[in-house]
Design a protein around this motif. Structure first.
Motif, short mmCIF file in Angstrom:
data_model
loop_
_atom_site.label_atom_id
_atom_site.label_comp_id
_atom_site.label_asym_id
_atom_site.label_seq_id
_atom_site.Cartn_x
_atom_site.Cartn_y
_atom_site.Cartn_z
N ILE A 48 12.82 -2.35 -2.74
CA ILE A 48 12.94 -1.01 -2.15
C ILE A 48 14.03 -0.22 -2.87
CG2 ILE A 48 13.60 0.24 -0.05
CD1 ILE A 48 12.30 -2.05 1.55
N TRP A 49 15.15 -0.87 -3.16
CA TRP A 49 16.25 -0.22 -3.88
C TRP A 49 15.75 0.35 -5.21
CZ3 TRP A 49 21.50 0.57 -2.95
CH2 TRP A 49 22.29 0.85 -4.05
N ASN A 50 14.90 -0.40 -5.90
CA ASN A 50 14.40 0.04 -7.19
C ASN A 50 13.24 1.03 -7.07
OD1 ASN A 50 16.22 -1.59 -8.64
ND2 ASN A 50 14.86 -3.37 -8.49
N GLN A 51 12.50 0.99 -5.98
CA GLN A 51 11.35 1.88 -5.80
C GLN A 51 11.77 3.32 -5.54
OE1 GLN A 51 8.04 1.72 -5.92
NE2 GLN A 51 7.78 -0.45 -6.40
N VAL A 52 12.89 3.52 -4.83
CA VAL A 52 13.30 4.88 -4.46
C VAL A 52 14.74 5.13 -4.93
CG1 VAL A 52 11.72 5.28 -2.54
CG2 VAL A 52 13.78 3.95 -2.14
N PRO A 53 14.95 5.22 -6.25
CA PRO A 53 16.32 5.38 -6.77
C PRO A 53 17.00 6.65 -6.30
CG PRO A 53 14.67 5.72 -8.50
CD PRO A 53 13.95 5.16 -7.33
N THR A 54 16.23 7.69 -5.98
CA THR A 54 16.84 8.95 -5.52
C THR A 54 17.28 8.87 -4.06
OG1 THR A 54 14.69 9.86 -4.89
CG2 THR A 54 15.45 10.29 -7.14
N LYS A 55 16.92 7.80 -3.37
CA LYS A 55 17.26 7.67 -1.94
C LYS A 55 18.27 6.55 -1.70
CE LYS A 55 14.26 10.79 -0.50
NZ LYS A 55 14.66 12.01 0.22
N ARG A 56 19.02 6.19 -2.70
CA ARG A 56 19.93 5.06 -2.53
C ARG A 56 21.08 5.36 -1.57
NH1 ARG A 56 19.81 2.74 -8.78
NH2 ARG A 56 17.71 1.82 -8.58
N CYS A 79 0.82 -1.22 0.00
CA CYS A 79 0.00 0.00 0.00
C CYS A 79 0.85 1.26 0.00
CB CYS A 79 -0.93 0.01 1.22
SG CYS A 79 -2.23 -1.24 1.15
N VAL A 80 2.01 1.20 0.65
CA VAL A 80 2.89 2.38 0.73
C VAL A 80 3.58 2.64 -0.61
CG1 VAL A 80 5.06 3.20 1.71
CG2 VAL A 80 3.26 2.38 3.21
N VAL A 81 4.07 1.58 -1.25
CA VAL A 81 4.80 1.79 -2.50
C VAL A 81 3.87 2.09 -3.67
CG1 VAL A 81 6.75 0.37 -1.75
CG2 VAL A 81 4.89 -0.68 -3.05
N ASP A 82 2.59 1.71 -3.55
CA ASP A 82 1.63 1.98 -4.63
C ASP A 82 0.28 2.36 -4.02
OD1 ASP A 82 0.42 2.24 -7.07
OD2 ASP A 82 0.38 0.08 -7.54
N PRO A 83 0.19 3.57 -3.45
CA PRO A 83 -1.01 3.95 -2.70
C PRO A 83 -2.27 4.07 -3.54
CG PRO A 83 0.48 5.82 -2.96
CD PRO A 83 1.22 4.62 -3.42
N THR A 84 -2.14 4.21 -4.85
CA THR A 84 -3.32 4.30 -5.72
C THR A 84 -3.51 3.04 -6.55
OG1 THR A 84 -2.03 5.38 -7.48
CG2 THR A 84 -3.11 6.81 -5.86
N GLY A 85 -2.76 1.99 -6.23
CA GLY A 85 -2.84 0.76 -6.99
C GLY A 85 -4.00 -0.12 -6.55
N PRO A 86 -4.23 -1.21 -7.26
CA PRO A 86 -5.37 -2.09 -6.97
C PRO A 86 -5.30 -2.75 -5.59
CG PRO A 86 -3.93 -3.07 -8.63
CD PRO A 86 -3.47 -1.66 -8.44
N LYS A 87 -4.12 -3.09 -5.12
CA LYS A 87 -4.04 -3.72 -3.80
C LYS A 87 -4.53 -2.79 -2.71
CE LYS A 87 -0.45 -7.18 -4.66
NZ LYS A 87 0.86 -7.73 -4.23
#
Length: 652
Positions: A353-361, A81-89
């Protein structure tokens, strides 16, 4: 005692049944309606704990505007839910197709009496909400024109199992049948530390308003899982095995005696007066992680009669999930985890997580380094760590399983098998685990075969103690006392690991080797006469430390915390300083208020010139230090040391 193979089979079956029940399309939207009741229950727990917080402020005269109880979602649903808050899950499936894992944390710095009140109120609230949710779910099961409907959802699971049991996530379970336990029950399991005996109390669930009470899901209150207390809502099943040929590589053939759990909601809470309670609270209340309410929704019904249930749930950000994943990977690496079979999920989640937030690596790298007390990713990756890397490779071979019928982890296994061309994120994960494994193995050299402290470790500790009085931090503390115009003698006592283990050896029951050394070899407790002088000295010390470190262009930083303790019927004040050098904790210094009778120091039995702090004060220093140390290896030993001290004396 459950074997590794039995545990693997039981968890495999539990995961499968849990997924069926939590999938919204299951049994003509029965799953979706159950999911709606789950979301409603989670919302009620959240509201109930918020109300408790407000009433405590009024009743106990606490400071307004503070949060003394924190409730949040965790686990796979929360992450999705956090990584895709508007997604189907998040907006259609009620979070996904697994049970909802949650946690309650109580402010560990509150007076113990208020903490006890909160824990009681939290327990009442959670059990009441789960009980009502179970009743509503049973009503859904019986809400049908056809009275056979309740059996239908169970039959659906049994039939699905019969159809698919030859391939349950790649394993052949064709020897097993599943049956729902009748009756479902409320089980209360208490710790022998509270009752003097193991106590397992069970009673059948019933309610006059429910047409089919046997479909009320079971509940568990487990107070015997240190260091947490667990509340759980879900159906329990059992697996019966028929006779058959011996199991092959992917054919299951072990007896399963423990229940198969179809979980709906899990609520955990760290026990009061534990390292975990302090560590989790400080972690959440730091500026590194945020918890925000987010809408989670489940939809069901036909296009002409669409229905939905929504709930605003507190969800931690992605860095909370990263922290949890790093912790669990470290536990697998040092062998302490009971969930080694989840290794591929852990590594895969880290990569996700590494791929979800590339600007925060850079932040991800720093969190990895902090977790193991290192200061360079490049040096970590370049370290040979031959023994540790061997342990990790063995774990990958055993638990990253690719079967002929389930190739889910095939790409992950191929990537982890690479050496020169391995992607950075996989290399970081493997290297972190290798460092933990290597250090854990080498720590066994601190003791000889008879369980005595090794000669090499004794020499290191002796040198550390001799150097401690010459340590710059101690000199700075003396200078701080002068600048604070403190005219009394600043008395000090040793509180290092060897001092603590001396108490353990004297006890003659606990095993020092199983407790171990934190490798923070410099630790002391200083006695100050009152709170005003403590605060002035502490302030001067922090200022002097910062100036000194800048002048020498050092790599040291100091973390600190003020807190109160209850002792001898009065509140005393303390401040702890934890010094870090290149990311690794190197010393603990505690300032504590009191006189010689309240903070007693004694001569060491083998050195009359060396003063020992009391075992109670040493234990408390370990608990508070653990709140400031993110290093898994050090914090794990601090927790063991603290629990050992609590086994000997009461620690406030």
């Amino acid at each position: 005692m459950e074997t590794e193979d039995q545990r693997h089979a039981r968890r495999l079956f539990s995961g499968w049944v849990t997924e069926q029940l939590n999938t919204k399309s299951f049994h003509d939207d029965f799953g979706a309606r159950v999911r709606g009741e789950v979301l409603t229950a989670l919302s009620k727990i959240n509201d109930g704990l918020t109300l408790i917080n407000q009433r405590l402020i009024e009743k106990e005269k606490l400071v307004d505007g503070r949060e003394y109880i924190c409730f949040y979602m965790k686990g796979g649903n929360a992450f999705d839910c956090v990584v895709d808050p508007t997604g189907p899950k998040a907006l259609k499936d009620g979070g996904g197709s697994s049970d909802w894992d949650t946690q309650v944390v109580v402010d560990p710095w509150l007076p113990e009496a208020i903490q006890n009140t909160i824990y009681g109120l939290v327990e009442d609230t959670v059990l009441d909400v789960l009980n009502n949710a179970g009743i509503e779910i049973a009503k859904i099961a019986g809400d049908s024109i056809n009275d056979s409907f309740p059996e239908d959802f169970v039959k659906d699971i049994e039939n699905l199992w019969s159809d698919k049991r030859n391939n349950i996530k790649g394993f052949d379970a064709s020897l097993y049948t599943l049956s729902l336990d009748d009756p479902q029950a409320l089980r209360k399991i208490y710790d022998r530390d509270k009752t003097g005996l193991w106590m397992n109390d069970s009673k059948r669930l019933a309610n006059k308003t429910v047409k089919y009470p046997k479909w009320i899901p079971g509940m568990t209150f487990n107070d015997a899982i240190k260091p947490f207390v667990l509340w759980r809502l879900g159906y329990t099943w059992h697996a019966d095995k028929s006779a058959g040929p011996p199991g092959g590589a992917f054919k299951l053939n072990v007896d399963i005696n423990r229940p198969i759990l179809a979980e709906l909601i899990d609520v955990t809470i760290p026990r009061s007066n534990t390292v975990e309670a302090v560590e989790v609270w400080e972690h959440l209340k730091s500026n590194h992680i945020s918890v925000e309410e987010q809408t989670v929704n489940v939809e069901y019904g036909s296009a002409l009669n669409k229905q939905s249930v929504s709930a605003d749930l507190p969800l931690p950000d992605v860095f909370y999930h990263l922290s949890e994943i790093l912790e669990m990977m470290c536990e697998i690496a040092d062998g302490s985890s009971n969930h080694k079979d989840k290794l591929p999920k852990r590594i895969n989640r880290f990569v996700e997580i590494w791929n979800q937030v590339p600007t925060k690596r850079d932040k991800i790298k720093q969190m990895v380094l902090s977790r193991i007390g290192r200061d360079s990713i490049g040096e970590l990756i370049d370290d040979e760590l031959a023994e540790g890397r061997g342990v990790v490779n063995n774990l990958i071979d055993e638990y990253v399983i690719v079967t002929p019928t389930d190739k889910k982890w095939e790409n992950l296994k191929k990537e982890l098998a690479k050496t020169d061309d391995i992607k950075l994120e996989y290399n970081i994960a493997k290297s972190m685990m290798a460092y933990v494994a290597e250090t854990s193995v080498k720590s066994q050299q601190d003791f000889d075969d008879l369980g005595r402290v090794s000669t090499a470790r004794l020499k290191t500790m002796s040198e550390a103690w001799q150097a401690f009085t010459k340590l710059e931090e101690v000199a700075l503390l003396g200078e701080a006392a002068v600048k604070a115009n403190y005219t009394e003698t600043l008395y000090a006592a040793n509180s290092d690991d060897l001092t603590l283990l001396d108490f353990i050896y004297e006890n003659d029951y606990l095993t020092a080797k199983r407790i171990g050394f934190s490798h923070v070899d410099k630790a002391a407790i200083f006695r100050v006469d009152n709170l005003m002088n403590l605060k002035v000295i502490a302030g001067q010390y922090l200022s002097l430390f910062q100036k000194w470190n800048a002048a020498v262009k050092g790599s040291k930083v100091v973390a600190h915390r003020y807190y109160q303790i209850e002792k001898f019927g009065r509140y005393m004040n303390e401040c702890i300083f934890v010094t870090f050098d290149s990311g690794k904790a190197t010393s603990f210094i505690t300032l504590t208020t009191g006189d010689a009778s309240q903070v007693p120091f004694a001569s060491a039995p083998n050195n009359l010139n060396k003063k020992y702090a009391s075992i109670e004060d040493i234990g408390r220093q370990r608990k508070v230090a653990a709140a400031l140390v993110e290093d898994y290896l050090i914090r794990t030993v601090l927790s063991r040391q603290y629990e050992a001290v609590k086994a000997l004396v009461n620690v406030s």
